[in-house]
Design a protein around this motif. Structure first.
Motif, PDB file in Angstrom:
ATOM      1  N   ALA A 112       0.813  -1.120   0.038  1.00 43.40           N
ATOM      2  CA  ALA A 112      -0.006  -0.022  -0.154  1.00 43.40           C
ATOM      3  C   ALA A 112       0.789   1.204   0.049  1.00 43.40           C
ATOM      4  O   ALA A 112       1.949   1.240   0.246  1.00 43.40           O
ATOM      5  CB  ALA A 112      -1.004   0.153   1.193  1.00 43.40           C
ATOM      6  N   ASP A 113       0.546   2.258  -0.491  1.00 47.07           N
ATOM      7  CA  ASP A 113       0.980   3.678  -0.639  1.00 47.07           C
ATOM      8  C   ASP A 113       1.294   4.193   0.806  1.00 47.07           C
ATOM      9  O   ASP A 113       0.542   4.140   1.619  1.00 47.07           O
ATOM     10  CB  ASP A 113       0.096   4.532  -1.400  1.00 47.07           C
ATOM     11  N   VAL A 114       2.760   4.343   1.067  1.00 42.96           N
ATOM     12  CA  VAL A 114       3.054   4.665   2.300  1.00 42.96           C
ATOM     13  C   VAL A 114       2.379   6.104   2.855  1.00 42.96           C
ATOM     14  O   VAL A 114       1.936   6.146   3.991  1.00 42.96           O
ATOM     15  CB  VAL A 114       4.601   4.820   2.553  1.00 42.96           C
ATOM     16  N   ARG A 115       1.964   6.792   2.025  1.00 44.69           N
ATOM     17  CA  ARG A 115       1.532   8.134   2.373  1.00 44.69           C
ATOM     18  C   ARG A 115       0.144   7.990   2.731  1.00 44.69           C
ATOM     19  O   ARG A 115      -0.495   8.634   3.688  1.00 44.69           O
ATOM     20  CB  ARG A 115       1.590   9.126   1.256  1.00 44.69           C
ATOM     21  N   HIS A 116      -0.810   7.048   2.207  1.00 45.06           N
ATOM     22  CA  HIS A 116      -1.955   6.566   2.436  1.00 45.06           C
ATOM     23  C   HIS A 116      -1.869   6.077   4.143  1.00 45.06           C
ATOM     24  O   HIS A 116      -2.621   6.364   4.867  1.00 45.06           O
ATOM     25  CB  HIS A 116      -2.489   5.634   1.553  1.00 45.06           C
ATOM     26  N   GLY A 117      -0.806   5.348   4.244  1.00 41.40           N
ATOM     27  CA  GLY A 117      -0.932   4.543   5.413  1.00 41.40           C
ATOM     28  C   GLY A 117      -0.722   5.444   6.539  1.00 41.40           C
ATOM     29  O   GLY A 117      -1.298   5.562   7.604  1.00 41.40           O
ATOM     30  N   ILE A 118       0.275   6.351   6.330  1.00 37.34           N
ATOM     31  CA  ILE A 118       0.637   7.485   7.261  1.00 37.34           C
ATOM     32  C   ILE A 118      -0.993   8.281   7.710  1.00 37.34           C
ATOM     33  O   ILE A 118      -0.961   8.574   8.742  1.00 37.34           O
ATOM     34  CB  ILE A 118       1.792   8.331   6.762  1.00 37.34           C
ATOM     35  N   ASP A 119      -1.114   8.766   6.503  1.00 30.84           N
ATOM     36  CA  ASP A 119      -2.469   9.695   6.740  1.00 30.84           C
ATOM     37  C   ASP A 119      -3.639   8.909   7.376  1.00 30.84           C
ATOM     38  O   ASP A 119      -4.332   9.645   8.185  1.00 30.84           O
ATOM     39  CB  ASP A 119      -2.851  10.237   5.275  1.00 30.84           C
ATOM     40  N   ASP A 120      -3.956   7.721   6.897  1.00 25.20           N
ATOM     41  CA  ASP A 120      -4.963   6.666   7.654  1.00 25.20           C
ATOM     42  C   ASP A 120      -4.539   6.584   8.882  1.00 25.20           C
ATOM     43  O   ASP A 120      -5.659   6.619   9.677  1.00 25.20           O
ATOM     44  CB  ASP A 120      -4.986   5.564   6.850  1.00 25.20           C
ATOM     45  N   ASN A 121      -3.454   6.468   9.599  1.00 26.80           N
ATOM     46  CA  ASN A 121      -3.157   6.295  10.915  1.00 26.80           C
ATOM     47  C   ASN A 121      -3.305   7.499  11.492  1.00 26.80           C
ATOM     48  O   ASN A 121      -3.868   7.719  12.657  1.00 26.80           O
ATOM     49  CB  ASN A 121      -1.477   5.804  10.857  1.00 26.80           C
TER      50      ASN A 121
END
Length: 110
Positions: free
Chosen positions: A83-92
């Protein structure tokens, strides 16, 4: 969808009848997947493994692609969904905001 795929020889599997021809077939197949962008990249991981990032629309499409791999009968695959790391960070971040999680204070300097 993107998948990180590790490829290695089966430790006690059958050996191909013509390893040299199979090697060239795998080389051509991987090159074609890189050219058509089915694979983002492919690397050799020393000493005895390969890895690639494969693009597939579904798990089933990935399964079909791996079964088309010329050395499928002689290798095993370890698969990790990416998964795209930026999405993961923002989702968290959004999850933390919803739960009202407080940050852990930084340790005091001594």
């Amino acid at each position: 969808m993107k998948y990180l795929v590790y490829v290695k020889d089966r430790p006690s599997g059958v050996q191909p009848p013509d390893p040299v021809a199979l090697n060239r077939s795998v080389r051509a197949w991987v090159e074609a997947r890189l050219m058509d962008r089915t694979m983002d990249c492919a690397y050799y991981v020393l000493p005895k493994m390969g890895l690639c990032i494969i693009n597939a629309d579904s798990h089933e499409a990935l399964l079909s692609l791996l079964r088309a791999w010329p050395s499928f009968a002689y290798q095993e695959f370890e698969i990790h969904m990416l998964a795209d790391v930026r999405h993961g960070i923002d989702d968290n971040f959004e999850r933390l905001q919803r739960t009202g999680a407080q940050g852990t204070p930084a340790p005091e300097a001594s």
